[in-house]
Every structure is written in C-alpha cells, then in structure tokens.
Design a protein around this motif. Structure first.
Motif: not given
Length: 755
Positions: A460-466, A479-484, A596-602, A669-672
């Motif tokens: 929802t966060l990603l699609w709303g921003a798009e 790497y979308i951040a986890i909500p507080e 979650f795995s796809y949007l928050h990690t590699n 994605i991002r490097t380790a």
C-alpha cells in the motif's frame, strides 16, 4: 439286512459329519496372516432385510490348508447368548489428553467382547494375529484413492458427489458449483450410502468422519453402520454381538471423529450407511478409511504404482525434541559443513532453530549467494517441516558420498533451513495426529496469529507513492522502510514474525522458499491485489518474468504438480499455468512474507505448497520425499541464475548499500556489507547501472546466458568532486564553507577597514 442297514446309516451319518466339518472349516475365522477369504451373502439389496442367510464359498487352496482343516473341523462348544455390545466410543480431539489412536502409528482401542463379536457366524473373517495393529489411511485425503474408487447411492448434484467425500476437503468461495465441501445424499433416508473400492483385499480397521465444509450450512451424520464386501453386491454388516453395530458420528461439521472397528475386517469394498443426521441438516459427510492393503505379488497394477525410495533417511514425524536431536545428529555427521543456530524464541519459549549448510559455516563469503527455506509457519502444515529435515539429512549424506552436484551446491551456496517457524502450533497439531487434527488445529501461533500474513503491508505504501508520482524521488521502489506503528510493542505482531524480520535484515538473502501445505502449487508475488476490495486480481511484480521462471523451475520438476491428469486438491485447477499461480489472482492477502521480502530486502520469496494433505501419515513420507526431492534441489540451484558482482571504489574497497538498477525493471536491489550483490534475471541482455551516494554512477551491458551460473558483472565507482572536497576537509578538521556566507563575511570586513 439289519446290519447292512445300520452300516448304511452309519456311513450316511459319517458323510454328514464330514460335510458339516467342511462347512465349519469354511466359516471359521482366519488364523494365519496369509489366508484371507470373504463370506458371500445373497444378492438382495442390503436394506431389503436385516438378517440375510449366509453362504460360504469354497476355501482357496494354500500352504497349511490341511492343518487348518483339521483344527477347524473339531467340534466347537455351543455359544452362550451374548448381550449386545455398545459401539466403541468415538474419539474427539482433546489437546490436553490425546486419546489412543491419534498418532500416526495408530493403535486400536480394544472394546469388550470384540473377540466374541468376531466369532459371530455372519461376518467377514479377520486376521486374528494382527487384530490390533494400526493401519494407515487408504488415501482419500492424499488423493491416492481416485474419484473412480468412490461411489454413492445418490447425490444432490455433481459438486456434492462421492468424489467430494474426502476428509478435510474444502469448498470453494461459491459453494453451489462443481467444488463443494462434502458428499451429500440426494435423499435423507436410511438407504443412502457411500463406498470405497480399495481395488485389492484390505484389512479395514477404522473410519474417520467429518461433516460438510460450508460457511452457510450445517450438515453432518450423527451415526452410521459399516459394511464390507468382496464384489460390491453382497454386503456384510459390522456386528457387535448378534446385531449390527451403530457407530457414533459427528456432533459438528469440522472436528474429525475416529471410530475403530471392533475387529479388523478383510474385504475389497467398504461402505458407510448413515443412520441419523443433524436435525436441521442433510446427509453429508467427508471421510477417511483406515486400512492395510494386503500383499498381492501377482497384481502387476499395484506393483507398478508402488513408490519406493533408495534414500536411507529418517522417514517419521518428529516432535520438537526429536527434531532437535535429529539436527544434532546431522551436525555431528557433517560438522565441517553444518552449523545449528536459532533466530529467536516462540511465544512459548521454544527456540526457532536453523541449520546452515555451507563449506564455511558461520561466515558470509564474498561472492557466494545466500539461500533459505522456511517451513512450519503454519504449525499444522507438517509435510514441509519433515521435507526440510529430510533435505538436511540428504545434503549431508550426499556431500559425504562426494555427489558432485551436491558438493558444488554446498561449496558455492550458503544454505539456511528453518524446519519449524511455529513450533508452538506444531505441538498442538502433533497431539491431534495426522488424521484427527482437522484443517486448522495448530495453524496459528500460541497467541492466535497467522505468521505468514503477519508482516507489514508495504504494498500500500509503494502503490500510494506511485499514484502520487513520488517513486523513486521520495519513496524508493525497494528497501521500503517498515512503518513505525509496526515496530511498537503494542502492535499485533508475533514474536516469531519479529525474529524472521531481524534474520532477513541481517543476512543478504537472494532467494527463498516458504513451504506450506493443503495444495499442490507454487505461488509467486504479489500476494496482495492492487485494486481495493478485489478478492482475486492478477497483480504482477516488476520481476514477474523472473518469478514465473522460479515457480516453474520447482513445479516442472515435481512429480505431480504439472501432471495434467492429476485431480485438483480442493477447488482450484492450476494446470493452466503449469502448477504455478500469482498469489493475488488466487486470493488476496495483505502483509504476506513474499511481498514483504520482495519490497524490504533483496530476497525473491515464493510460497511452495507441497501437498494436498497438510499432515500426511508417516507411511506417506517416502513417496512425498520422492515427489519433492528433485524440485527442492533445482530450486536452490536457481540462486545462481542472473548476474552477480562486486561494486568497489577506486581503491578496491567494497561499497555497501550501493543501488543496482536494471533498465526496464522498476525494482532495484542493493549491495551487501562487502559490496557484493546478486541480481536474479532470466537469460537476455541488460543495461545495468550501479550507483551509490558520493560516487558517480556506472552503467554496463551484462549478458545472461542459458547455462547455469550467474554472469560476473563488476563495477568500479569513482567519488564525485563534492565527495572528495568533503573528504579532504574532514581529514584536516575543517568543514566546507558556504560561498554566499563567505561573501557576506568579506564585505563586512572591508566596511570595517574603511571606517
């Protein structure tokens, strides 16, 4: 003449005695395990009369027949009148004190007078030396029993036919279709029945029943008779003393109820005849039959279809203590390539164990991808748990045997396996056993949370921003951040979920699979439909083509997933996509592990549903292992598909957290921490860009081939001028000066000098 008449009379009496002795031999109970026969009744319908006259066929010849004849021809003492025996008590699920017969290796409950009941003249002979041995399910739930082996007197419609009378079968969203939740008779009377053709002589020992799976209706059978036959025309009713035994059925529609026969019955067919049902409902039931098929070396059909395995593994169900012990044994056998650790504890304090398999356990090797399997998020989906325990044994044994394929996989991959993510739920399911746990006992954590759908909703966060066109300027596509709110202590988040999140953030996983049960399909993200209020909607990720390939890699190498002749487990036919499905097009779920795995990690994560039966009997484990073994290995090998490399600075030092972008794919994605990366891609030619804060970006053309093995694609980034200036100023203890502020300062100094 008198003597001759007396001799003739004596001869006649002797012949009559021999004939009676032969009849007694034919009607006697079978004493040896290799000798089975059925008494045949007259061919009138079973409901035409209560006590048909028995007829005994000739005994088949066999070893030891003469000895049996001599033993059975001895005169038997007259039978005493026996009181009618009560039906065996039904066994309902009671987690606090599990009743006998709940475990996979079920042992029967001996009832009073069962031997006397077996001695009744009107019965099917039984194998007395194995009377109380537990027998496994015939396979209605696992689909070993085909639709052609199920028959019924009548049915309301096709969707409620005999083929739907399988234990734990689930109804579709629209119940009035081809996929309803039970067999339902067309009429409510005492002449209705459902029968199973075992297609070979079988020692039947028990019956498990459920009511109809339905959100709206309440239908179940409260009592029934059991009959057996060799030809499906003449039937023998299971008796208790001199009368037909009435078995107590269900008192609600979901909890399975086991009734064991007072004495095992040997026959080919078994029939359930409902005698009473819920007052406001109809005759509807789901069932499983317990029985041991008898060996028949002359039957080529059965020998051809028997599944065997050559792997010397521990094929049994393991509780928490046994699982921990098995992991320890594997670790001791292969101490140089295995490591046991835990990622946290369950709500009940049980450790969430993981096994690492690598040539350098305990450390991340630069350039070596990380892979994981997770099983048991739903505690009652036990098959995945046991497959993981079998997999770690198999990898250890094959590595020691120097199997080149396994050696290469272990030396080039860091593999992590969590066999039981929800041990609290498993212990509940284990108490119920493989048949009496129902569809959901043990599914949730101890505090009632479904781990698989307990992750933060980042979709929802990603699609709303798009929709607001803020991607990637304000919100990244990865790497979308986890909500507080999710991180707060008051959030409804399982401790097991928090442990998995911390684990996935710590280790740079590239590919993962979570094993589930109750279906036979591989589901790939997104699992959540993008359109609001849509229950089913195809919602692909930017990497849809890669996810489709990963799903197909598992499904196509499974023995059954892509078999077009395979019967659907419950309601969905996944053959149109070769045993794969987009999660959201199946049923939408917010906060899934895959999304979650796809949007928050590699990590690219998929859900692998390994069997129709969530908790198969342990006798099924060798076959299930054979069904999944190749798929489990092939899926792990896919972590080496695509591109990999290092992103370094001009001094050769790895750059952590650098962003890797592929042209045309809106997901980065991002490097380790060491600057290494892995990007799963299908064969093709790609323009790949590496960028990091303070460095100039670099773009390369990377080609992915069809051969196994990722293409090496390294990047060297140079620092930007501003980054260099900042580095120099920080080195000498000074900070960069803002030019407008410096001009104002110079002007003020000149004014003071003039004055």
């Amino acid at each position: 003449m008198a003597r001759r008449g007396a001799a003739a009379l004596a001869l006649a009496l002797a012949l009559l005695a021999v004939a009676l002795a032969g009849a007694a031999a034919q009607g006697a109970a079978v004493e040896g395990p290799d000798y089975y026969v059925q008494e045949i009744w007259s061919r009138e319908p079973y409901y035409a009369r209560l006590e048909p006259e028995p007829f005994s066929p000739p005994l088949p010849a066999g070893p030891g027949e003469e000895e049996r004849k001599l033993r059975t021809s001895e005169p038997r003492p007259p039978k005493k009148a026996t009181k009618p025996k009560k039906a065996p008590k039904r066994e309902k699920l009671a987690p606090e004190t599990p009743p006998p017969g709940k475990k996979s290796n079920r042992k029967g409950v001996r009832t009073k007078g069962s031997e006397k009941a077996a001695g009744d003249e009107h019965r099917v002979p039984v194998a007395r030396d194995a009377v109380r041995e537990g027998c496994p399910p015939l396979g209605l739930e696992t689909l070993k029993i085909t639709d052609f082996q199920l028959h019924a007197s009548t049915s309301k419609r096709y969707g409620l036919g005999a083929h739907r009378g399988r234990l734990n079968i689930q109804a579709g969203i629209n119940e009035n279709d081809f996929y309803d939740g039970a067999w339902c008779a067309g009429r409510n009377d005492l002449h209705q029945w459902i029968e199973v053709d075992a297609r070979r002589l079988t020692k039947f020992t028990g019956v498990i029943t459920q009511g109809r799976n339905s959100l709206w209706l309440s239908d179940w059978v409260t009592s029934y008779k059991v009959m057996v036959s060799n030809d499906s025309h003449t039937w023998v009713t299971v008796k208790n003393g001199s009368g037909a035994m009435i078995f107590e059925g269900n008192s609600e529609k979901e909890i399975p109820v086991l009734n064991e026969l007072p004495v095992p019955m040997v026959a080919r067919y078994i029939r359930i005849n409902p005698q009473s049902w819920f007052d406001n409902g109809s005759i509807c039931m789901r069932m499983e039959i317990l029985g041991c098929p008898l060996p028949d070396p002359n039957n080529y059909y059965h020998r051809r279809n028997e599944m065997t395995t050559t792997d010397d593994l521990d094929f049994k169900h393991h509780n928490y203590k046994e699982m921990r012990q098995l992991m320890k044994v594997v670790n001791e056998m292969c101490s140089n390539i295995t490591r046991i650790y835990n990622i946290g504890k369950s709500h009940q304090g049980l450790k969430l164990y993981a096994v690492e398999i690598s040539d350098h356990p305990g450390e991340h090797e630069v350039g070596e991808p990380e892979f994981h399997y997770i099983a048991g998020a739903h505690g009652n989906e036990v098959l995945g748990r046991e497959l993981m325990l079998l997999l770690m044994q198999f990898l250890c044994q094959e590595y020691l045997a120097r199997n080149s394929r396994i050696v290469r996989l272990v030396e080039e991959t860091r593999i992590h396996i969590i066999p039981s993510l929800n041990p609290d739920g498993y212990e509940k399911a284990y108490e119920g056993g493989s048949e009496l746990g129902g569809w959901s006992l043990g599914r949730w954590t101890h505090d009632g949370i479904d781990i698989n759908n307990n992750f933060p909703d980042l979709n929802t966060l990603l699609w709303g921003a798009e929709d607001r066109q803020n991607v990637p300027r304000k919100v990244p596509n990865h790497y979308i951040a986890i909500p507080e709110w999710f991180l707060s202590e008051n959030a409804t988040v399982a401790v097991e979920t928090r442990a998995v999140i911390a684990w996935m953030e710590k280790i740079p996983f590239v590919l993962g699979g979570n094993l589930q049960g109750g279906e036979l399909v591989v589901a790939y993200p997104y699992d959540m439909a993008r359109s609001t209020w849509q229950m089913q909607e195809h919602t692909p990720t930017p990497d849809d083509h890669v996810f489709r390939w990963l799903a197909y890699a598992y499904a196509s190498t499974h023995r059954l997933m892509t078999d077009a002749r395979r019967r659907v487990c419950h309601t969905e036919d996944f053959q149109k996509e070769d045993g794969t499905v987009n999660g959201a097009s199946w049923h939408t779920v917010a906060g899934s592990l895959n999304d979650f795995s796809y949007l928050h990690t590699n990590c690219f994560e998929l859900s692998i549903y390994v069997g129709c039966d969530k908790y198969p009997h342990e006798s099924e484990l060798p076959e299930e292992w054979e069904n999944n073994r190749e798929s489990l290995i092939v899926f792990m090998e896919q972590v080496h598909r695509g591109i990999k490399g290092l992103v370094r600075d001009s001094h050769g030092k790895g750059i952590p957290n650098a962003v890797i972008s592929v042209e045309g794919v809106n997901h980065d994605i991002r490097t380790a921490s060491d600057g290494d990366y892995w990007r799963l891609l299908n064969p093709g030619e790609y323009m790949v860009t590496a960028k990091a804060e303070g460095f100039t970006s670099s773009t390369k053309n990377c080609i992915v081939g069809y051969d196994m093995g990722a293409t090496q694609c390294d990047f060297t980034l140079s620092k930007t001028n501003l980054a260099r200036i900042r580095e120099i100023m920080e080195k000498f203890g000074k900070q960069p000066v803002s030019l407008p502020a410096r001009r104002l300062k110079l002007r003020g100094r000149k004014r003071r000098q003039r004055g």
